[in-house]
Each structure stands twice: as structure tokens, then as C-alpha cells.
Design an enzyme around this catalytic site. Structure first.
Site, PDB file in Angstrom:
ATOM      1  N   CYS A 265       0.792  -1.242   0.000  1.00 39.29           N
ATOM      2  CA  CYS A 265       0.000   0.000   0.000  1.00 39.29           C
ATOM      3  C   CYS A 265       0.819   1.284   0.000  1.00 39.29           C
ATOM      4  CB  CYS A 265      -0.928   0.007   1.203  1.00 39.29           C
ATOM      5  SG  CYS A 265      -2.305  -1.116   1.004  1.00 39.29           S
TER       6      CYS A 265
HETATM    7  C1  UDX Z   1      -1.135  -0.110   5.509  1.00 43.74           C
HETATM    8  C2  UDX Z   1      -2.128   0.742   6.310  1.00 43.74           C
HETATM    9  O1  UDX Z   1      -1.768   0.746   7.690  1.00 43.74           O
HETATM   10  C3  UDX Z   1      -3.554   0.252   6.111  1.00 43.74           C
HETATM   11  O2  UDX Z   1      -4.455   1.116   6.787  1.00 43.74           O
HETATM   12  C4  UDX Z   1      -3.858   0.236   4.614  1.00 43.74           C
HETATM   13  O3  UDX Z   1      -5.155  -0.259   4.366  1.00 43.74           O
HETATM   14  C5  UDX Z   1      -2.839  -0.608   3.877  1.00 43.74           C
HETATM   15  O4  UDX Z   1      -1.512  -0.123   4.157  1.00 43.74           O
HETATM   16  P1  UDX Z   1       0.047  -2.481   5.815  1.00 43.74           P
HETATM   17  O5  UDX Z   1       0.736  -2.196   4.514  1.00 43.74           O
HETATM   18  O6  UDX Z   1      -0.545  -3.816   6.044  1.00 43.74           O
HETATM   19  O7  UDX Z   1      -1.142  -1.426   6.053  1.00 43.74           O
HETATM   20  O8  UDX Z   1       1.137  -2.262   6.942  1.00 43.74           O
HETATM   21  P2  UDX Z   1       1.382  -1.314   8.215  1.00 43.74           P
HETATM   22  O9  UDX Z   1       1.206  -2.090   9.463  1.00 43.74           O
HETATM   23  O10 UDX Z   1       0.644  -0.067   8.102  1.00 43.74           O
HETATM   24  O11 UDX Z   1       2.958  -1.049   8.067  1.00 43.74           O
HETATM   25  C6  UDX Z   1       3.486  -0.446   6.884  1.00 43.74           C
HETATM   26  C7  UDX Z   1       5.001  -0.375   6.947  1.00 43.74           C
HETATM   27  O12 UDX Z   1       5.424   0.563   7.929  1.00 43.74           O
HETATM   28  C8  UDX Z   1       5.664  -1.703   7.316  1.00 43.74           C
HETATM   29  O13 UDX Z   1       6.813  -1.869   6.487  1.00 43.74           O
HETATM   30  C9  UDX Z   1       6.054  -1.513   8.765  1.00 43.74           C
HETATM   31  O14 UDX Z   1       7.142  -2.312   9.168  1.00 43.74           O
HETATM   32  C10 UDX Z   1       6.380  -0.034   8.793  1.00 43.74           C
HETATM   33  N1  UDX Z   1       6.264   0.584  10.125  1.00 43.74           N
HETATM   34  C11 UDX Z   1       5.041   0.637  10.750  1.00 43.74           C
HETATM   35  C12 UDX Z   1       7.368   1.133  10.734  1.00 43.74           C
HETATM   36  O15 UDX Z   1       8.483   1.114  10.168  1.00 43.74           O
HETATM   37  N2  UDX Z   1       7.238   1.725  11.962  1.00 43.74           N
HETATM   38  C13 UDX Z   1       6.052   1.811  12.600  1.00 43.74           C
HETATM   39  O16 UDX Z   1       6.010   2.375  13.708  1.00 43.74           O
HETATM   40  C14 UDX Z   1       4.909   1.235  11.988  1.00 43.74           C
END
Ligand code: UDX
Length: 422
Positions: A265
């Protein structure tokens, strides 16, 4: 209600299973016979917490899967479009699957009496409902919106790994439409959810999804940039993030620095928003910087590896392949860009991941794969932690250099430890 769902990827299957759990009669449609067979056998084609248990509960009494698109649409009151919207080469969104689904819905609706409702859950750029979905359905059904059929833009906000939990407990439900019957139908579908319902226009609903993801991506690139500065100045980034996050206007969630965001996403949606804005004559500098910072984050880890050259670093344990823990999804995973760079440098890699090895073996069949994190670390000089699987905290790293790209240690850290930006 009788509901058909087009597409059984993350969004479609979670939506289908989640609505079946709430009592709706659901038919999931996919072109893949293999996926349809698996779902009917109560086996999720994707790895997602709780999904297997839920399929066991709802298949076949409340949920069935089929490849028969027309019958599924004709036998339902509402159809959710949940097909993929991948990126094109230069970052714009590819709406081919949306167009095809709309055409096929149109063809099916030709023979249908009574008002049918189309609900778009796929992530689509603002304007898609009015410029693509409705015109295609009108063209192929011979009916006119809103008297002949209804339409709602209803974006999803599911996180992989906790998608079911997010579906059951949404922060908000966005219902974008200018047709009262359609709004009522969507409210009926979601009546058993305890979440604020926000009524909007089509375009507002479509933009809400992009703005949410762009904000979260910005928050991550922001804390990663602060982390990069802190690292240069020997300041503890985690302490800074903790105290800054306690300001309720900022918040502590989504504030963990690391090797950058990946997944299906954030990278795609920020790109698509930049592309769309540029088409409209606006050049979004902030969003471009968000992607620039993110692109360079994995390189920070490789720089640290070079700087720590007092450690032998020819054999490298790679711990984690997915873009985050709790999923087997490797799309846009920073781990893969790190592996590619290390291979260019002729490093010997020993790889471990608890769920995604088979997917990565298809990309890199000739690499060494360990059967546990400990085995990978034991056969390497250096360990790189690239996904936050909790089990990586329990490995005995001995005296080896450990570079943590995911900030996994709250308490005691390995002896020779380096955080990528803290
Ligand atoms: C995301 C959105 O959160 C969700 O609402 C949307 O519908 C789809 O995209 P997702 O891609 O499943 O969801 O992952 P998410 O948990 O949001 O994490 C995204 C990325 O950010 C990951 O690579 C994660 O490791 C990173 N991340 C997240 C961080 O590096 N630090 C954080 O504090 C949180």
C-alpha cells in the site's frame, strides 16, 4: 443481505469472511480456480491471523467461492469490487482490473431486475468511480446511475497481519455516494459494526484512503529522518520518539524508526497520489521527500555494515524477508533490496524467515536457507534483523555483530549491537 465480492486477495477475502461472520450471505468470486477451491476447502490462500478459523466457521453455510461471475452478481443484492490496482512503471495506478470488473458487472446487470448496489473497496485514485466504474457499468448494462443501479465508494484501512481485527473494529466506515438508496444499502451492510460512519462524496471517499496512507507514510519518514540525525549525534532516538509521541497531537503509534516502510500500500499509494496531483498541475514536494527518505533507509543499514569493518562480514545472516511481521507478503520489502545490494557485493548470505522462504526461493533459488534463525546466525559472521518477528529477540547472537533494522529490542540487546537509526 446477499453479497458478492469480486477478487479474493487480502481485501476481498477479509471483507467476505468478515461480512459472513456478521450474518450476510456471501459469494466470493475469483478467476483463479485454485483459490476458489482452497477457499471452499476452508484453507486461506493467504497467511492472515484468524482467517483459517473464521473460514472453518462460515464456509459453506455463509460463504462460498466461485469462478462464475455472472451468477454471483445476479444472485446478490450488492457487489463489492475488491480487485487489485497495481502501479504502472512510472507510478500511476493501473485500473485495468477495475475496468474489467465493472464491464462484467454491467453485462450481468443487463439481465437483473431491481436495483443492484456496487461498492468499491479497491484503492482507486479520486475520480475513478465517476470516470471509470459508473460509465463502464452504464455502457454494458444499458442502465443509468442512480435509477438503474447504485454505487458507493467505501475504502478499506486493513493492515496485513491484523486485517481481521481491523475489519471487526474499524476506526471509521466511509460511505461515499450521492444516492440515498445506495447510502441506505451500505448502512444496512455495516449496521452491526460499532464505528462512526462518515458520509462523503465519491471523490472524498477515494481521497480519504490516499490521505490516510500518505500521512502514515509521512509520519514514518519523519521519524526515520529524526533517527538518522540522532544516530549521527549519538542521541537515543527511541527516547526522543517516546517523549515526542506523548504529545497527544502527535501520538506514539506508528512512530518506530527503522529500514523504512514497504508492503502493497504505502509505496504504491504515495506514488499514485503524486502522479495524480502532478496530472492536475500540482507538484507535491513533501510526498516526494517521503519516498526519497524511505528509498534511502535500507542503504543506512548497508553503510553501518561497511563502517563496522573491524568485524568480519563476508557471511551474513538475513533474518526476515517480509515487509513486516505477521504476514508472508514480500511486496516492496526493504529486506529484498538489502539482499540484492549484498549480492552485488558478493557476500555469502544465509537466509531465515518463519513464513516467506518459499516465495523468496522463487526469486533467489541459489541462496542458502537456514531452518531456524539460530542456525542462520551460527553459520554467519554478522546478523541483519530485517523483520520484527519476536523470535529474533531470543536468538543467541554471541559476540557477533548484529545490525537491527527494525528496532526489536526493548530491554537487553546483543553484545555487539547497532541500531540502524538509533
Ligand atoms: C497499511 C495501512 O496501515 C492500512 O491502513 C492500509 O489499508 C494498507 O496499508 P500495511 O501495509 O498492512 O497497512 O502495513 P502497516 O502495518 O501499516 O505497516 C506499513 C510499513 O510501515 C511496514 O513496512 C512496517 O514495518 C512499517 N512501520 C510501521 C514502521 O516502520 N514503523 C512503525 O512504527 C509502523
Amino acid at each position: 443481505m446477499n453479497i458478492s465480492i469480486i477478487g479474493t486477495g487480502y481485501v476481498g477475502l477479509i471483507t467476505g469472511a468478515g461480512l459472513a461472520e456478521k450474518g450476510h450471505q456471501v459469494t466470493c468470486v475469483d478467476i483463479s480456480k485454485e483459490k476458489v477451491k482452497l477457499i471452499n476447502e476452508r484453507t486461506p490462500p493467504i497467511y492472515e491471523k484468524g482467517l483459517k478459523e473464521l473460514l472453518v466457521k462460515v464456509v459453506p453455510s455463509k460463504l462460498k467461492a466461485t469462478t462464475n461471475f455472472k451468477a454471483a452478481v445476479l444472485n446478490s443484492d450488492a457487489t463489492f469490487i475488491c480487485v487489485g490496482t497495481p502501479s504502472r512503471k512510472r507510478g500511476s495506478i493501473n485500473l485495468d482490473q477495475i475496468k474489467k470488473a465493472s464491464q462484467e458487472i454491467g453485462i450481468a446487470l443487463k439481465r437483473k431486475k431491481g436495483k443492484h448496489y456496487i461498492i468499491v473497496k479497491s484503492t482507486v485514485v479520486p475520480g475513478t468511480m465517476q470516470e471509470t466504474v459508473i460509465p463502464q457499468i452504464e455502457k454494458h448494462s444499458g442502465k443509468k446511475y442512480p435509477n438503474g443501479f447504485g454505487a458507493v465508494s467505501c475504502p478499506e484501512f486493513l493492515r496485513e497481519g491484523s486485517a481481521l481485527e481491523d475489519f471487526r473494529n474499524p476506526d471509521r466506515i466511509v460511505i461515499g455516494s450521492n444516492d440515498n438508496d445506495s447510502i441506505k444499502a451500505a448502512e444496512e451492510i455495516f449496521k452491526k459494526f460499532e464505528a462512526p460512519i462518515i458520509r462523503t462524496s465519491f471523490k472524498e471517499a477515494e481521497m480519504i484512503k490516499y490521505a490516510s496512507n500518505a500521512f502514515l507514510a509521512t509520519k514514518l519518514s519523519f521519524i526515520n529522518e529524526i533517527g538518522n540525525i540522532c544516530k549521527k549525534m549519538s542521541i537515543n532516538t527511541n527516547k526522543v520518539a517516546e517523549a515526542v509521541g506523548l504529545d497527544h497531537r502527535i501520538g506514539r503509534k506508528f512512530f518506530k524508526s527503522g529500514i523504512g516502510f514497504g508492503g502493497s500500500c504505502f509505496p504504491k499509494d504515495v506514488q499514485a497520489l503524486i502522479y495524480k496531483a502532478t496530472e492536475h498541475g500540482y507538484h507535491p514536494r513533501l510526498l516526494r521527500s517521503v519516498l526519497d527518505v524511505n528509498r534511502d533507509q535500507p542503504i543506512k543499514l548497508l553503510e553501518l555494515l561497511d563502517e563496522n569493518d573491524k568485524f568480519n562480514n563476508d557471511k551474513i545472516a538475513i533474518l526476515g524477508l517480509t515487509f513486516k511481521a505477521g504476514t508472508d507478503d514480500i511486496r516492496e520489502s526493504p529486506s529484498l533490496s538489502i539482499i540484492k545490494e549484498l549480492l552485488l557485493d558478493d557476500k555469502e548470505l544465509i537466509i531465515f524467515d518463519p513464513v516467506a522462504v518459499n516465495k523468496v526461493k522463487k526469486l533467489f533459488p541459489h541462496l542458502k536457507y537456514a531452518s531456524s534463525a539460530q542456525e542462520a546466525v551460527d553459520s554467519a559472521d554478522v546478523a541483519l534483523i530485517l523483520t520484527e518477528w519476536p523470535e529474533f529477540k531470543d536468538v543467541d547472537y554471541k559476540e557477533k555483530l548484529v545490525i537491527d533494522g527494525k528496532n526489536i529490542f526493548d530491554g537487553k540487546r546483543p553484545k555487539n549491537y547497532q541500531g540502524v537509526c538509533w
